[in-house]
Design a protein around this motif. Structure first.
Motif, short mmCIF file in Angstrom:
data_model
loop_
_atom_site.label_atom_id
_atom_site.label_comp_id
_atom_site.label_asym_id
_atom_site.label_seq_id
_atom_site.Cartn_x
_atom_site.Cartn_y
_atom_site.Cartn_z
N GLU A 45 32.45 27.50 35.92
CA GLU A 45 32.60 26.06 36.03
C GLU A 45 31.32 25.34 35.60
N LYS A 46 30.17 25.91 35.92
CA LYS A 46 28.90 25.24 35.63
C LYS A 46 28.43 25.45 34.20
N TYR A 47 28.65 26.68 33.68
CA TYR A 47 28.08 27.02 32.36
C TYR A 47 29.14 27.24 31.27
N GLY A 48 30.41 27.31 31.66
CA GLY A 48 31.47 27.48 30.68
C GLY A 48 32.09 28.86 30.69
N SER A 49 31.31 29.88 31.03
CA SER A 49 31.80 31.26 31.12
C SER A 49 30.69 32.10 31.73
N VAL A 50 31.05 33.31 32.16
CA VAL A 50 30.02 34.23 32.68
C VAL A 50 29.06 34.59 31.56
N GLU A 51 29.60 34.78 30.35
CA GLU A 51 28.75 35.12 29.21
C GLU A 51 27.75 34.01 28.92
N ALA A 52 28.19 32.75 29.07
CA ALA A 52 27.28 31.62 28.85
C ALA A 52 26.18 31.60 29.91
N TYR A 53 26.53 31.93 31.15
CA TYR A 53 25.52 32.03 32.22
C TYR A 53 24.52 33.13 31.88
N LEU A 54 25.03 34.28 31.44
CA LEU A 54 24.13 35.37 31.06
C LEU A 54 23.16 34.91 29.99
N ASP A 55 23.64 34.14 29.04
CA ASP A 55 22.82 33.68 27.93
C ASP A 55 21.85 32.59 28.37
N LYS A 56 22.38 31.51 28.96
CA LYS A 56 21.56 30.34 29.26
C LYS A 56 20.60 30.54 30.43
N VAL A 57 21.02 31.34 31.41
CA VAL A 57 20.20 31.49 32.62
C VAL A 57 19.43 32.81 32.64
N LEU A 58 20.09 33.88 32.26
CA LEU A 58 19.45 35.20 32.34
C LEU A 58 18.84 35.65 31.01
N GLY A 59 19.08 34.90 29.95
CA GLY A 59 18.49 35.25 28.66
C GLY A 59 19.14 36.43 27.97
N VAL A 60 20.40 36.70 28.31
CA VAL A 60 21.14 37.82 27.69
C VAL A 60 22.12 37.22 26.69
N ASP A 61 21.75 37.20 25.41
CA ASP A 61 22.59 36.57 24.40
C ASP A 61 23.59 37.56 23.80
N ALA A 62 24.33 37.11 22.80
CA ALA A 62 25.36 37.95 22.19
C ALA A 62 24.77 39.24 21.61
N LYS A 63 23.61 39.15 21.02
CA LYS A 63 22.95 40.34 20.48
C LYS A 63 22.60 41.31 21.59
N ASP A 64 22.13 40.78 22.71
CA ASP A 64 21.80 41.63 23.85
C ASP A 64 23.04 42.29 24.44
N LEU A 65 24.16 41.54 24.51
CA LEU A 65 25.40 42.11 25.01
C LEU A 65 25.83 43.29 24.14
N ALA A 66 25.70 43.13 22.83
CA ALA A 66 26.05 44.22 21.92
C ALA A 66 25.15 45.43 22.16
N ALA A 67 23.87 45.17 22.41
CA ALA A 67 22.93 46.27 22.67
C ALA A 67 23.25 46.97 23.98
N LEU A 68 23.59 46.19 25.01
CA LEU A 68 23.96 46.78 26.30
C LEU A 68 25.19 47.66 26.15
#
Length: 370
Positions: A341-364
């Motif tokens: 609700e606050k960031y648009g998606s869990v993935e957006a929270y990971l990116d905007k707040v935790l610094g885990v972007d799409a490239k990082d998700l692919a690496a994980l």
């Protein structure tokens, strides 16, 4: 002319039928595999894309062992299940591998819970189906409740897990009251501790005004879960940085291993592309493992210190304690829905707040899926 037409038709039919024949002869695949330890025997079960297809069953002490390093336990097994005695498994924590005859790859499986005397909620996040038709690798991320009561036998088991990093989400006060004295494995792991002196919230806020009711406490507890992703953003960010750096096997834990650890685990599984239903099911499992009365005693021990939250918990009536000790799916759903609700998606929270972007998700996913 008639004979030639018949031959032409026969050839055409053979060509059309060829794919079906090839499909029937293609190797079966293992689609599911699970392990349960009961009465000293590992009950290994599996399903294949073609029911009754023969499979080979292997075992190893390492979750990453190549096939040539595994020991074969069964050959051409067709009934979908096998019992393996603990002595036959040959390891404190065995990892099984089930592969159908002729298939290039199979599935690894292990017990979800690591059975310990001093920690009831110590378990592996491996094996869940994830992004791209893959599965979370076993033996890479563990979650648990407190470790202060682990026995020497427990540490022998935990030592074999080769844990390299411990993310302790407890406060300084909790670590002081129930310290972890690590004595397992070849080396002491690095500890990544929460910098919080005490809980960011006053537990009294959960009870509202007047005598607390289970309904009011449940509603306020859900409110606490909605705040947790932001309240523990610093700890979760550091945790993901370590995961990206490959600091695994990793153990994430708090006191009960269900709230702060529950949200941390949900974020990790979601980042790896595990479906929401499996994420919430993993969270809910804590309730079946934790002993509410033991938790009450632990809090009572904490009450002897200067921790006001521990003192309050120890005095709560059982009907309120049960609410706080539950891992109702609605709790973790509240945390995940709040960030959506606050960031648009869990993935957006990971990116905007935790610094885990799409490239990082692919690496994980490249590192922790197989």
């Amino acid at each position: 002319m008639l004979i030639r037409n018949l031959l032409t038709a026969a050839c055409a039919a053979a060509v059309l039928a060829a794919p079906a024949v090839q499909a029937r002869t293609a190797p079966a695949q293992v689609t599911e595999a699970s392990v349960v330890l009961k009465d000293g025997t590992y009950q290994v079960s599996w399903k294949t894309s073609r029911p009754g297809a023969p499979v080979d069953l292997y075992v190893a002490a390492s979750p990453d062992a190549p096939l040539k390093a595994m020991r074969k336990l069964a050959d051409n097994d067709t009934d979908g299940a096998a019992g393996v005695a603990s002595a036959q498994a040959g390891a404190a924590r065995p990892y099984f591998y089930v592969v159908a005859d002729g298939a290039k790859t199979g599935l690894r499986a292990a017990t979800r819970v690591v059975p310990l005397e001093g920690a009831a909620n110590f378990r592996d996040l491996g094996g869940y189906s994830a992004a791209g038709g893959k599965h979370v690798r076993w033996g890479q991320v563990f979650r648990s409740n407190g470790l202060s009561t682990l026995t020497d036998a427990d540490y022998k088991t935990v030592g074999d897990l080769d844990v390299r990093l411990v993310c302790d989400l407890r406060t300084d006060q909790e670590r002081k009251t129930q310290p972890t004295v690590w004595r397992g494995g070849k080396a002491v792991p690095v500890f990544l501790n929460s910098p919080k002196a005490g809980l960011d919230i006053d537990m009294r806020a959960l009870f509202g005004n007047g005598p607390p009711s289970p309904q009011a406490v449940r509603a306020n507890f859900i409110g606490f879960y909605k705040l947790m992703p932001d309240a523990y953003a610093g700890e979760y960010k550091a945790m993901f940085e370590k995961l990206l750096a490959g600091d695994a096997p990793m153990l994430v834990h708090c006191s009960a291993g269900k709230d702060r650890t529950g949200v941390a685990s949900a974020l990790i599984l979601t980042a790896l592309g595990v479906p929401r239903a499996q994420v919430t099911a993993d969270y809910a499992m804590s309730e079946t493992l934790l002993d509410t009365e033991s938790a009450r005693r632990a809090m009572a021990a904490g009450a002897k210190s200067d921790d006001p939250n521990a003192a309050m918990f120890a005095k709560l009536p059982p009907e309120i304690t049960r609410v706080l000790m539950r891992t109702e799916p609605a709790y973790v759903e509240a945390a995940l829905d709040a960030v959506t609700e606050k960031y648009g998606s869990v993935e957006a929270y990971l990116d905007k707040v935790l610094g885990v972007d799409a490239k990082d998700l692919a690496a994980l996913r490249a590192r922790y899926l197989e």
